[in-house]
Design an enzyme around this catalytic site. Structure first.
Site, PDB file in Angstrom:
ATOM      1  N   GLU A 279      73.798  73.199  41.643  1.00 20.01           N
ATOM      2  CA  GLU A 279      74.732  72.364  40.897  1.00 20.01           C
ATOM      3  C   GLU A 279      74.040  71.809  39.645  1.00 20.01           C
ATOM      4  O   GLU A 279      72.955  71.264  39.709  1.00 20.01           O
ATOM      5  CB  GLU A 279      75.190  71.205  41.795  1.00 20.01           C
ATOM      6  CG  GLU A 279      76.106  70.240  41.104  1.00 20.01           C
ATOM      7  CD  GLU A 279      76.064  68.855  41.747  1.00 20.01           C
ATOM      8  OE1 GLU A 279      75.153  68.581  42.552  1.00 20.01           O
ATOM      9  OE2 GLU A 279      76.935  68.049  41.410  1.00 20.01           O
TER      10      GLU A 279
ATOM     11  N   ASP B 296      72.979  67.997  45.011  1.00 18.37           N
ATOM     12  CA  ASP B 296      72.430  66.666  45.240  1.00 18.37           C
ATOM     13  C   ASP B 296      72.868  66.111  46.583  1.00 18.37           C
ATOM     14  O   ASP B 296      73.917  66.470  47.100  1.00 18.37           O
ATOM     15  CB  ASP B 296      72.905  65.710  44.133  1.00 18.37           C
ATOM     16  CG  ASP B 296      72.175  65.990  42.831  1.00 18.37           C
ATOM     17  OD1 ASP B 296      71.084  66.575  42.889  1.00 18.37           O
ATOM     18  OD2 ASP B 296      72.712  65.619  41.766  1.00 18.37           O
TER      19      ASP B 296
ATOM     20  N   ASP C 162      74.281  63.540  47.308  1.00 17.94           N
ATOM     21  CA  ASP C 162      75.231  62.433  47.098  1.00 17.94           C
ATOM     22  C   ASP C 162      76.667  62.941  47.241  1.00 17.94           C
ATOM     23  O   ASP C 162      76.901  64.088  47.612  1.00 17.94           O
ATOM     24  CB  ASP C 162      75.006  61.786  45.724  1.00 17.94           C
ATOM     25  CG  ASP C 162      75.230  62.795  44.598  1.00 17.94           C
ATOM     26  OD1 ASP C 162      75.733  63.904  44.876  1.00 17.94           O
ATOM     27  OD2 ASP C 162      74.886  62.475  43.446  1.00 17.94           O
TER      28      ASP C 162
ATOM     29  N   ASP D 215      79.050  63.648  45.056  1.00 16.37           N
ATOM     30  CA  ASP D 215      79.417  64.776  44.203  1.00 16.37           C
ATOM     31  C   ASP D 215      78.822  66.069  44.732  1.00 16.37           C
ATOM     32  O   ASP D 215      79.473  67.113  44.743  1.00 16.37           O
ATOM     33  CB  ASP D 215      78.905  64.550  42.769  1.00 16.37           C
ATOM     34  CG  ASP D 215      79.839  63.617  42.011  1.00 16.37           C
ATOM     35  OD1 ASP D 215      80.938  63.335  42.552  1.00 16.37           O
ATOM     36  OD2 ASP D 215      79.461  63.169  40.909  1.00 16.37           O
TER      37      ASP D 215
END
Ligand code: 1YM
Length: 652
Positions: free
Chosen positions: A439, A512, A514, A516
């Site tokens: 990403e 990541d 997180d 997102d």
């Protein structure tokens, strides 16, 4: 060898040396074979094999249900590594048989494949991983005890690793009937002897759906685990379809249910279409055993469904001229359960997961041709809604075909050119190569710098991805975010997907840690699940696990994958006196790490942690994807609230 067997025979049955006979030796060798090669009988000695033991015993209870004598089964996980299955059937026969001089009960627990020979419900299954019976469970248990309530008495017999430790005897009076089996899986055999409540509950729920009117109670009595579920579905497979569709939007209110009986077999089908769903979800079973690779019953179902819909379309003029619906068109948005019962079921294929009995094709085909046609005539509104959906699907598929042909033509012109963003590796053998789908551009840059270009390829993606759960195939083929993934993998998509063309055998999603990151991961997995399912089923897909924490002390930097590792690293870095100052920060993203750090923590095969994405349960996988990525908001909220406490694990 023979001598050893004789000696053991004597020990077990407490008989004088002259009393043994050939059958006893056979018994012993049979169960020894099971202990020597457990995988041959229960598939594996991992958790799945462990749970197989439970299914074998429960299968016998359910056969008793099919025979019409049992409507209640209990499955109880105890505190001490044991498990009990109880039913309220007739109880396994305990009288001594003349020819053998033993009880049926003893034979059931000591002779391989006894179930087949003694033909319990008449629906016993030949061969395969299933139906190998109680003797296998007995052989693989540290100990096993059976209590049979029958003829006013409680009869009891005990075993250890297949050997009799207590002969059959009466231990009390009773006014009930039924069988109770308690066993402790042998820790010498199994890698892990901990039962998983959720796994058992999912399987028992499936069995309760397939045997409408049977109540299966699952209970966990282990400390800190206590749970109980009572699974009872009067409507059988109708409720199964409702359950699968509970977070979708049905196209018609009532599940369509049809069934038929013949001398030796039965077939039942339940189906419902959903307007907001573009894939098909068909589960088929033969004698309560899931057939994920389909087979004759499923073939008959599909052929008849396509024919009935086309005939109805022609008759009502909804289809004009040469218009014809394909099988796929007719199945778009369908949820269907096909359940057949038959004598001598033949399970084919490497994993024995395909029904081979050809008479089931005509049986199910005739059933649908006849009764679905009648159902449509009696419920024209339902028929019209289904046909409308299939016609729309057909048009979309035509558009998709054009888009796909465009891609193909373009590929041909450009010589199958790989996406420009792809940094490919040097190795040509797919079995040795890995594709990192990363990403973000900056993380992509670090990954390109850090990788071992001999075998690691990098494909950076950026921005939000198309949610395929809300799109039809035609949107997917032309999508500019997905096309690079499709071409980089090289194996095609949908019906065209060809595992043998796959350019990398490890496809690693690196995002990541997180929200997102997990969103983009879920979107990609949904795409793989709906359009490249063999990629997930084949175990090619992995999630990289970037470290959550960065620890710094002076010039020393370390990374920790999770809280546990953080504590360990902190203790080590603080040194013996525990006073050195260590700075801890949450790793904000892949972009925070330089190329070398990314290699060391997340990409170096020697040090990284990869999580393989598995498809353990199709029903649950379908549900998770529908709930998380589908149209309805309310079920998604519920799901997230329910699982919020597991959020770290959910992060797949
Ligand atoms: C908790 C496990 O095994 N129940 C069970 C098994 C049998 C019967 C009833 C049974 C079958 C028949 C007649 C028959 C079995 N019996 C045999 C065999 N529960 C569990 N409940 N009476 C009772 O098939 O005719 C095998 S399984 F071979 F002994 F008949």
């Amino acid at each position: 060898m023979a001598e050893e067997s004789l000696k053991n025979t004597e020990d077990i049955n407490g008989m004088a040396n002259g009393d043994y006979d050939a059958s006893h030796i056979q018994v012993l060798e049979g169960l020894e074979a099971v202990r020597k090669r457990p995988g041959m009988y229960i598939g594996s000695t991992s958790t799945s094999g462990l749970h197989h033991l439970v299914y074998e015993i429960v299968d016998n209870a359910i056969d008793e249900t099919l025979a019409g004598y049992c409507d209640e089964v209990f499955v109880i996980i105890h505190n001490n590594g044991t498990l009990t299955v109880t039913d309220n059937g007739r109880g396994i026969p305990v009288d001594i048989q003349e020819q053998t001089g033993t009880s049926a009960l003893e034979v059931v627990f000591t002779v391989l494949h006894a179930g087949g020979k003694f033909g319990s419900g008449g629906y016993k299954v030949a061969g395969g991983l299933h139906g190998v019976g109680a003797s296998v469970v007995n052989a693989l248990s540290e100990w096993l005890e059976v209590r049979v309530h029958r003829n006013g008495k409680i009869h009891e017999m005990k075993f250890s690793r297949g050997d009799i430790t207590q002969e059959l005897k009466i231990v009390g009076d009773t006014d009930k009937s039924g069988t109770e089996v308690t066993f402790k899986p042998d820790s010498d055999i199994f890698d892990d002897v901990n039962f998983n409540y959720e796994v058992l509950r999912t399987r028992m729920r499936e069995q309760a759906f397939l045997n409408g009117g049977l109540r299966i109670t699952v209970r966990d009595e282990r400390e800190g685990h206590t749970a109980e579920d009572s699974l009872y579905y009067e409507g059988g497979i109708i409720e199964f379809v409702e359950y699968i569709n509970r977070s979708k939007t049905p196209l018609h209110d009532n599940v369509v249910y049809i069934s038929d009986e013949r001398e030796d077999s039965t077939a039942e089908v339940a189906l419902q279409y959903c307007g907001d769903v573009y894939n098909e979800f068909i589960l088929s079973f033969a004698n309560n055993i899931n057939t994920p690779d389909g087979g004759m019953h499923e073939t008959g179902f599909k052929a008849a469904l396509t024919r009935v819909l086309n005939d109805y379309g022609k008759k009502t003029n909804m289809l004009k001229g040469d218009d014809k619906l394909s099988g796929e068109d007719c199945r778009e948005g369908i949820t269907a359960i096909i359940s057949v019962r038959l004598m001598d079921a033949q399970f084919e294929g490497q994993t024995k997961s395909k029904l081979g009995n050809s008479e089931m094709r005509t049986f199910v085909d005739n059933l649908l041709s006849e009764k679905l046609t009648i159902h449509f005539e009696e419920n024209p509104a339902v028929a019209r809604a289904i046909l409308d959906k299939a016609i729309t699907a057909s048009r979309a598929r035509e558009a998709a075909r054009k888009a796909r042909d465009n891609i193909r033509r373009k590929n041909a012109l450009e010589g199958m050119s790989l996406p420009g963003k792809l940094a490919d590796c040097n190795e040509a053998d797919p079995a040795l190569t890995e594709l990192y789908i990363v990403e973000g551009d900056s993380a992509g840059g670090s990954a390109k710098g850090g990788r071992d270009s001999r075998f690691q390829a990098i494909l950076p993606l950026f921005g939000k991805m198309l949610n395929v759960e809300k799109a039809r195939a035609d949107k997917v083929y032309g999508n500019e975010k997905l096309t690079p993934v499709i071409t980089a993998l090289g194996a095609g998509i949908g019906e065209d997907f060809d595992e043998s063309k796959l350019r990398y055998h490890k496809v690693i999603l690196m995002a990541d840690a997180d929200v997102d990151g997990s969103h983009i991961r879920t979107l990609l997995l949904t795409f793989f699940f709906r359009f490249m399912r063999p990629l997930i089923e084949g175990g090619y897909v992995y999630a990289a696990q970037p470290p959550l924490f960065k620890l710094t002390r002076g010039k020393t930097v370390r990374w920790a994958l999770n809280e546990v590792e953080l504590e360990e690293a902190l203790t080590e870095m603080r040194g013996e006196d525990g006073k050195s100052r260590v700075d801890v920060s949450r790793n904000k993203g892949l972009g925070e790490m330089d190329a070398h750090e990314l290699w060391e923590t997340t990409m170096n095969p020697e040090t990284r942690v990869l999580k393989r994405i598995e498809m353990t349960d199709a029903v649950e996988a379908d549900e998770v994807f529908t709930v998380l990525m589908g149209e309805k908001v309310e079920p998604r909220k519920e799901y997230i609230e329910k699982y919020a406490k597991y959020a770290i694990n959910l992060d797949m």
